[in-house]
Design a protein around this motif. Sequence first.
Motif, PDB file in Angstrom:
ATOM      1  N   SER A  44       0.849  -1.190   0.000  1.00 33.66           N
ATOM      2  CA  SER A  44       0.000   0.000   0.000  1.00 33.66           C
ATOM      3  C   SER A  44       0.884   1.239   0.000  1.00 33.66           C
ATOM      4  N   ASP A  46       0.606   5.588   1.061  1.00 30.90           N
ATOM      5  CA  ASP A  46      -0.233   6.671   1.570  1.00 30.90           C
ATOM      6  C   ASP A  46      -0.014   7.955   0.763  1.00 30.90           C
ATOM      7  N   ASP A  47      -0.742   8.994   1.118  1.00 30.40           N
ATOM      8  CA  ASP A  47      -0.691  10.256   0.370  1.00 30.40           C
ATOM      9  C   ASP A  47       0.661  10.955   0.468  1.00 30.40           C
ATOM     10  N   ASP A  48       1.445  10.616   1.488  1.00 31.28           N
ATOM     11  CA  ASP A  48       2.766  11.234   1.655  1.00 31.28           C
ATOM     12  C   ASP A  48       3.862  10.464   0.928  1.00 31.28           C
ATOM     13  N   GLY A  49       3.490   9.426   0.200  1.00 31.34           N
ATOM     14  CA  GLY A  49       4.470   8.646  -0.548  1.00 31.34           C
ATOM     15  C   GLY A  49       5.146   7.559   0.272  1.00 31.34           C
TER      16      GLY A  49
END
Length: 135
Positions: A44, A46-49
């Motif tokens: 997976s 997340d939005d922060d890479g």
Amino acid sequence: MVVQFVGKWILTASENFDEYMKALGVSFATRQMGVMLKPNLVISMDDDGVISLRTESTFKNTEIKFKLNEEFEENTADGRKTKTIITFENGKLIQQQTWDGKKSSLEREIQDGKLITKCIMDDAVAVRTYEKCAS
């Protein structure tokens, strides 16, 4: 794009994994267990890479979280403490592990909808094939 790796993957084939683990210095008993396991791999982002790579099996679950191109300390499933860096090159996630003057690498790529992981330690090369889970 790393996004193609995101999802749940199930191990469907494994070639030469015992030889790879032997080259790493993994004990006989642990190698026997490792060869029998059919782990799931959950990737997976997340939005922060930050990418999470979680390995789930009946024996042991492990997880690493990392950003591409940033070195981090990894405690491997076989007990090694490594300095690890993961890069994205030519469509492959390339994981370089170093410890005690030794080096190992794992190259992950998508081929024909399957996740192919090539595990390399010296002359020992294992190939593990995962198929994406529908759920």
